[in-house]
Motif scaffolding. Structure first.
Motif, mmCIF file in Angstrom:
data_model
loop_
_atom_site.group_PDB
_atom_site.id
_atom_site.type_symbol
_atom_site.label_atom_id
_atom_site.label_comp_id
_atom_site.label_asym_id
_atom_site.label_seq_id
_atom_site.Cartn_x
_atom_site.Cartn_y
_atom_site.Cartn_z
ATOM 1 N N LYS A 100 0.595 -1.656 0.176
ATOM 2 C CA LYS A 100 0.103 0.263 -0.252
ATOM 3 C C LYS A 100 0.305 1.012 -0.137
ATOM 4 O O LYS A 100 0.294 2.171 -0.826
ATOM 5 C CB LYS A 100 -1.091 -0.082 1.226
ATOM 6 C CG LYS A 100 -1.827 1.516 1.459
ATOM 7 C CD LYS A 100 -2.773 1.026 2.612
ATOM 8 C CE LYS A 100 -3.345 2.322 2.466
ATOM 9 N NZ LYS A 100 -4.029 2.478 3.407
ATOM 10 N N ARG A 101 1.972 1.240 1.096
ATOM 11 C CA ARG A 101 2.326 2.346 1.168
ATOM 12 C C ARG A 101 3.597 2.552 -0.347
ATOM 13 O O ARG A 101 4.007 3.545 -1.210
ATOM 14 C CB ARG A 101 3.555 2.257 1.474
ATOM 15 C CG ARG A 101 5.004 3.728 2.081
ATOM 16 C CD ARG A 101 4.015 4.433 2.718
ATOM 17 N NE ARG A 101 4.927 5.886 2.931
ATOM 18 C CZ ARG A 101 5.553 6.608 1.888
ATOM 19 N NH1 ARG A 101 4.846 6.123 0.506
ATOM 20 N NH2 ARG A 101 6.230 8.014 1.853
ATOM 21 N N LEU A 102 4.204 1.371 -1.111
ATOM 22 C CA LEU A 102 5.117 1.829 -2.468
ATOM 23 C C LEU A 102 3.918 2.031 -3.629
ATOM 24 O O LEU A 102 4.359 2.684 -4.363
ATOM 25 C CB LEU A 102 5.396 0.415 -2.674
ATOM 26 C CG LEU A 102 6.719 0.172 -1.876
ATOM 27 C CD1 LEU A 102 7.239 -1.194 -2.160
ATOM 28 C CD2 LEU A 102 7.854 1.214 -1.612
ATOM 29 N N GLY A 103 2.696 1.939 -3.408
ATOM 30 C CA GLY A 103 1.633 2.708 -4.374
ATOM 31 C C GLY A 103 1.329 3.349 -3.730
ATOM 32 O O GLY A 103 0.615 4.369 -4.973
ATOM 33 N N ALA A 104 1.716 4.526 -3.214
ATOM 34 C CA ALA A 104 1.753 5.771 -3.056
ATOM 35 C C ALA A 104 3.020 6.527 -3.583
ATOM 36 O O ALA A 104 2.791 7.676 -3.616
ATOM 37 C CB ALA A 104 1.422 6.593 -1.549
ATOM 38 N N SER A 105 3.920 5.677 -3.483
ATOM 39 C CA SER A 105 5.498 6.072 -4.566
ATOM 40 C C SER A 105 5.190 6.534 -5.943
ATOM 41 O O SER A 105 4.506 5.649 -6.177
ATOM 42 C CB SER A 105 6.543 5.423 -3.761
ATOM 43 O OG SER A 105 6.697 3.895 -4.491
#
Lengths: 257, 297
Positions: A100-105
């Motif tokens: 999820k976090r990498l999805g906002a990168s």
């Protein structure tokens, strides 16, 4: 304005992002004790133990034990990384919100996938280096010639594609703990009964079924390449089939979070 | 925005000005995270439009993502990754990242740079999450409950960083259920409850007017009938409540007239104020007045 935090947004070039992701994931995989056990320690034990055991038990091998078993152990190493390690790592990434976090990168989804594949190849390269060194030290004498290397590499690529797609399928559907259990269980079952280390011919009645499993197909493909310097085609097609099936099912069922 | 038949956020009309710190304030379950995640492109609104920097968070996701920074509530890191390793990794995905050593230093993370994520304290994980959100030099950062569970020092460090971000031209959108955080930090506050905006404005606009309290304590006991005579002097829109024989509470508009009247009355009665405390209306009172409930329940 020229403060410390003055905005200057932008993505790194995609290739650099994928490379960073690959290195990061490979490093995390090799740092993890259980994963290292799976990647290197177990295959080495199987190789050394198998060659020792062949002195006392007749597996019906057509070659010297070290020549007959090394290709299968390399296939086992590919299976452990592309299937079990990948599934477990991805399962916990989902759980901990990493995906999820990498999805906002700036890293896009396909970059994340490419990064994972890159990480698998890095770990597999390391495994092949260690296992080959051990095998050569034990007197391994593979089929000579450049085509042997190419065919071995081809088997590794196809095996990785098939097992990675299946590993992601498991990780994308089950919870992290269930993925951990399932990925290890399937690995053990295939290692023991999947014609990966021993040739299908050693399994008696199951001889004609086992090559259709991804484990059997990868094992046979490796043996064809490294013992005979030959590519029969059938195993490659079977592996490709599993890769397509796994990819289609994963694409339909995978949940990023 | 609905989950099943529960509407989490409904008809929320919210505008964020560039170069400001905007707080979305509300109790747990008010719809703050849902609102933020809709702006970040994680959720597709069933109705209405969302634009961030003029872009659609779903359709223009790839163009938008490099320009925003996101701090999620909880985790978002590999449990085995070391703190600095994680921050450096996120930095590598951006074109012009901040110096990660400087950023870690600013957030007090330099002592735990080699600690695996799973062994960081909750506050350290929060600050690492904030560092990951700003390392790419975004134009807008969305931070979800940035100081939940932090100790006071870490809280102040975080507030200072968010303020500096704003001063350097970054737009900060944060959610919080701490009214003091919103009041001290934010230029604009949107109070939401049950997925709907119930009040909106600058901290000053929101707390201006309304009722305030004056607590008066004097050095020697009041003469008989004191509360009644003060009540008569102040008039009906102010309420005088005796607390003890040396203190009383005045509730009403705490304007100049009220204060002057109280002071004059003390002189007339021959009592000397020992303390005169003004209780300004705060966001907690605003929330209580509108909803009839406490904010931090």
């Amino acid at each position: 304005m020229s403060g410390t935090f003055t905005p200057m947004p932008g993505s790194a070039p995609l290739l650099r992002q994928v490379a960073a992701q690959s290195v990061m994931e490979a490093r995390l995989m090799l740092r993890n004790g259980e994963q290292l056990l799976l990647a290197v320690v177990i295959p080495v034990i199987v190789l050394v133990g198998g060659v020792e055991a062949a002195k006392h038990v007749d597996f019906g091998l057509d070659q010297r034990p070290i020549d007959a078993l090394t290709p299968g152990v390399l296939a086992l190493a590919v299976m452990s990384t592309a299937f079990t390690s990948l599934a477990i790592a991805t399962g916990f990434e989902r759980r901990y919100g990493v995906i999820k976090r990498l999805g906002a990168s700036p890293l896009p989804r396909f970059g994340l996938l490419a990064g994972k594949i890159g990480a698998l190849f890095m770990v597999e390269l390391f495994q092949v280096a260690v296992l080959s060194a051990v095998a050569f030290a034990m007197g391994w004498d593979p089929h000579a010639g450049f085509e042997t290397v190419l065919l071995g590499l081809e088997a590794l690529l196809l095996g990785t594609a098939a097992f990675a797609s299946l590993g992601l399928l498991v990780a994308g559907v089950l919870r992290a703990e269930a993925t951990l259990a399932a990925a290890n269980l399937i690995y053990l079952l295939l290692m023991a009964g999947g014609a990966v280390v021993l040739p299908a011919s050693a399994y008696g009645g199951a001889e004609h079924v086992l090559p259709w499993l991804p484990s059997g197909a990868l094992g046979e493909a490796m043996r064809g390449a490294l013992i005979h310097g030959d590519c029969y085609g059938q195993q490659q097609v079977i592996l490709l089939g599993w890769a397509v099936l796994g990819t289609v099912l994963t694409a339909r069922s995978f949940r990023w979070e | 925005m609905r989950y099943g038949d529960k509407t989490a956020v409904d008809a929320l009309d919210l505008r964020v000005e560039r170069n400001t710190i905007t707080a979305v304030l509300g109790p747990n379950g008010a719809g703050k995270t849902t609102t933020l995640e809709t702006c970040e492109g994680y959720r597709r609104p069933q109705a209405g439009t969302v634009r961030v920097l003029g872009l659609d968070p779903i359709k223009d996701r790839r163009d938008l993502l490099p320009r925003i920074g996101v701090m999620l509530q909880g985790s978002g890191a590999w449990s085995g990754a070391r703190a600095m390793e994680m921050l450096n990794h996120i930095a590598k995905l951006h074109a012009h990242p901040l110096d990660t050593a400087m950023l870690a230093d600013r957030l007090g993370l330099h002592d735990c740079g080699k600690t695996p994520y799973r062994r960081l304290s909750g506050g350290q994980q929060q600050r690492l999450g904030l560092a990951m959100a700003v390392v790419g030099r975004p134009e807008v950062v969305f931070v979800d409950e940035p100081t939940a569970g932090m100790d006071p020092l870490a809280r102040r460090t975080t507030w200072e960083l968010l303020t500096e971000l704003r001063d350097d031209g970054v737009t900060v959108v944060l959610t919080t259920h701490y009214m003091d955080e919103a009041e001290r930090l934010a230029d604009h506050i949107h109070i939401i409850d049950h997925g709907q905006m119930i009040a909106s404005g600058t901290p000053l606009e929101l707390t201006r007017g309304g009722t305030a309290t004056i607590r008066l304590v004097v050095t020697k006991p009041f003469p008989d009938g004191a509360p009644a005579s003060l009540q008569a002097a102040l008039g009906p829109q102010v309420e005088v409540t005796p607390i003890s024989d040396v203190s009383l509470l005045v509730t009403g508009p705490a304007d100049h007239t009220t204060l002057a009247t109280v002071a004059r009355w003390c002189e007339e009665q021959g009592v000397l104020p020992e303390s005169l405390n003004l209780g300004q209306r705060n966001l907690e009172d605003v929330f209580l007045e509108i909803t009839g409930r406490e904010l931090e329940a």
